[in-house]
Design a protein around this motif. Sequence first.
Motif, mmCIF file in Angstrom:
data_model
loop_
_atom_site.group_PDB
_atom_site.id
_atom_site.type_symbol
_atom_site.label_atom_id
_atom_site.label_comp_id
_atom_site.label_asym_id
_atom_site.label_seq_id
_atom_site.Cartn_x
_atom_site.Cartn_y
_atom_site.Cartn_z
ATOM 1 N N ILE A 130 0.840 -1.208 0.000
ATOM 2 C CA ILE A 130 0.000 0.000 0.000
ATOM 3 C C ILE A 130 0.871 1.253 0.000
ATOM 4 O O ILE A 130 0.652 2.179 -0.779
ATOM 5 C CB ILE A 130 -0.962 -0.001 1.214
ATOM 6 N N LYS A 131 1.869 1.279 0.854
ATOM 7 C CA LYS A 131 2.705 2.468 1.015
ATOM 8 C C LYS A 131 3.642 2.704 -0.170
ATOM 9 O O LYS A 131 4.106 3.820 -0.377
ATOM 10 C CB LYS A 131 3.505 2.396 2.317
ATOM 11 N N ARG A 132 3.891 1.680 -0.955
ATOM 12 C CA ARG A 132 4.750 1.851 -2.138
ATOM 13 C C ARG A 132 3.966 2.287 -3.369
ATOM 14 O O ARG A 132 4.564 2.665 -4.369
ATOM 15 C CB ARG A 132 5.501 0.559 -2.428
ATOM 16 N N HIS A 133 2.656 2.215 -3.300
ATOM 17 C CA HIS A 133 1.834 2.572 -4.453
ATOM 18 C C HIS A 133 1.487 4.059 -4.389
ATOM 19 O O HIS A 133 0.902 4.527 -3.414
ATOM 20 C CB HIS A 133 0.553 1.740 -4.481
ATOM 21 N N PRO A 134 1.831 4.839 -5.414
ATOM 22 C CA PRO A 134 1.611 6.288 -5.384
ATOM 23 C C PRO A 134 0.148 6.702 -5.157
ATOM 24 O O PRO A 134 -0.111 7.723 -4.534
ATOM 25 C CB PRO A 134 2.084 6.776 -6.752
ATOM 26 N N GLN A 135 -0.775 5.883 -5.623
ATOM 27 C CA GLN A 135 -2.188 6.234 -5.491
ATOM 28 C C GLN A 135 -2.724 6.009 -4.079
ATOM 29 O O GLN A 135 -3.698 6.647 -3.685
ATOM 30 C CB GLN A 135 -3.004 5.384 -6.467
ATOM 31 N N TYR A 136 -2.109 5.121 -3.315
ATOM 32 C CA TYR A 136 -2.655 4.725 -2.013
ATOM 33 C C TYR A 136 -1.766 5.062 -0.827
ATOM 34 O O TYR A 136 -2.186 4.918 0.314
ATOM 35 C CB TYR A 136 -2.958 3.219 -2.019
ATOM 36 N N ARG A 137 -0.542 5.538 -1.089
ATOM 37 C CA ARG A 137 0.409 5.741 0.013
ATOM 38 C C ARG A 137 -0.039 6.770 1.041
ATOM 39 O O ARG A 137 0.405 6.738 2.181
ATOM 40 C CB ARG A 137 1.792 6.079 -0.519
ATOM 41 N N SER A 138 -0.957 7.655 0.675
ATOM 42 C CA SER A 138 -1.414 8.665 1.632
ATOM 43 C C SER A 138 -2.474 8.132 2.600
ATOM 44 O O SER A 138 -2.814 8.800 3.575
ATOM 45 C CB SER A 138 -1.980 9.885 0.899
ATOM 46 N N ILE A 139 -2.975 6.924 2.353
ATOM 47 C CA ILE A 139 -3.963 6.340 3.268
ATOM 48 C C ILE A 139 -3.235 5.884 4.536
ATOM 49 O O ILE A 139 -2.298 5.087 4.460
ATOM 50 C CB ILE A 139 -4.694 5.134 2.632
ATOM 51 N N PRO A 140 -3.649 6.369 5.706
ATOM 52 C CA PRO A 140 -3.009 5.920 6.949
ATOM 53 C C PRO A 140 -3.238 4.428 7.183
ATOM 54 O O PRO A 140 -4.359 3.938 7.032
ATOM 55 C CB PRO A 140 -3.700 6.746 8.034
ATOM 56 N N VAL A 141 -2.164 3.733 7.525
ATOM 57 C CA VAL A 141 -2.225 2.304 7.826
ATOM 58 C C VAL A 141 -1.758 2.097 9.262
ATOM 59 O O VAL A 141 -0.661 2.523 9.627
ATOM 60 C CB VAL A 141 -1.341 1.476 6.862
ATOM 61 N N VAL A 142 -2.603 1.444 10.049
ATOM 62 C CA VAL A 142 -2.285 1.127 11.442
ATOM 63 C C VAL A 142 -2.219 -0.389 11.551
ATOM 64 O O VAL A 142 -3.159 -1.084 11.162
ATOM 65 C CB VAL A 142 -3.365 1.684 12.397
ATOM 66 N N LEU A 143 -1.103 -0.901 12.046
ATOM 67 C CA LEU A 143 -0.964 -2.344 12.214
ATOM 68 C C LEU A 143 -1.508 -2.773 13.569
ATOM 69 O O LEU A 143 -1.269 -2.110 14.585
ATOM 70 C CB LEU A 143 0.490 -2.767 12.050
ATOM 71 N N LEU A 144 -2.271 -3.850 13.551
ATOM 72 C CA LEU A 144 -2.848 -4.439 14.758
ATOM 73 C C LEU A 144 -1.996 -5.620 15.176
ATOM 74 O O LEU A 144 -1.634 -6.447 14.328
ATOM 75 C CB LEU A 144 -4.268 -4.938 14.481
ATOM 76 N N SER A 145 -1.675 -5.698 16.459
ATOM 77 C CA SER A 145 -0.860 -6.812 16.925
ATOM 78 C C SER A 145 -1.116 -7.078 18.396
ATOM 79 O O SER A 145 -1.361 -6.152 19.171
ATOM 80 C CB SER A 145 0.626 -6.488 16.723
ATOM 81 N N ALA A 146 -1.058 -8.359 18.746
ATOM 82 C CA ALA A 146 -1.168 -8.727 20.159
ATOM 83 C C ALA A 146 0.135 -8.418 20.885
ATOM 84 O O ALA A 146 0.173 -8.363 22.106
ATOM 85 C CB ALA A 146 -1.508 -10.205 20.288
ATOM 86 N N LYS A 147 1.192 -8.187 20.125
ATOM 87 C CA LYS A 147 2.499 -7.860 20.703
ATOM 88 C C LYS A 147 2.728 -6.355 20.566
ATOM 89 O O LYS A 147 2.439 -5.781 19.524
ATOM 90 C CB LYS A 147 3.604 -8.610 19.965
ATOM 91 N N SER A 148 3.270 -5.755 21.600
ATOM 92 C CA SER A 148 3.508 -4.311 21.516
ATOM 93 C C SER A 148 4.895 -3.926 22.025
ATOM 94 O O SER A 148 5.108 -2.811 22.475
ATOM 95 C CB SER A 148 2.424 -3.542 22.280
ATOM 96 N N GLY A 149 5.835 -4.865 21.927
ATOM 97 C CA GLY A 149 7.195 -4.579 22.350
ATOM 98 C C GLY A 149 7.912 -3.664 21.371
ATOM 99 O O GLY A 149 7.389 -3.335 20.304
ATOM 100 N N LEU A 150 9.098 -3.238 21.738
ATOM 101 C CA LEU A 150 9.878 -2.340 20.901
ATOM 102 C C LEU A 150 10.176 -2.939 19.533
ATOM 103 O O LEU A 150 10.083 -2.252 18.521
ATOM 104 C CB LEU A 150 11.201 -1.988 21.605
#
Length: 133
Positions: free
Chosen positions: A75-95
């Motif tokens: 998504i982030k590499r595609h010029p048409q869609y890179r401006s869409i915010p992407v939030v990753l969901l994970s059960a892990k939240s370590g560094l």
Amino acid sequence: MSEWDDLAGIKVLVVDDSSTIRRAAEIFLAQSGCEAMLATDGFDAMAKVIDGRPDVIFLDSVMPRLDGYQACMLIKRHPQYRSIPVVLLSAKSGLFDQARCRIAGSDGHLAKPFSKEALLASVRQYARQRNQS
């Protein structure tokens, strides 16, 4: 009047292989007036991004076939869609997990299981950022 009224009409794509997570997100988003779009994996997500043009995308980091990290990079590499915010969901939240999210190009990270307040606060934050850019 609800504290989430400013979210009405925002299109949110939630991608997770867990039907429980998708259903919870769908309920929370519908209650706030958002338009919920759901996908079960990264391939399904890519089709929804192209067809539905979401305002914010939430991607589970670990899914079969095409995981959230890979889908985020596409998504982030595609010029048409890179401006869409992407939030990753994970059960892990370590560094390490947060660093991996950034390397994939995500705009943020949300720990699972999430509360209604946490999900909607993220939608508000990232939808605003997109509207300001």
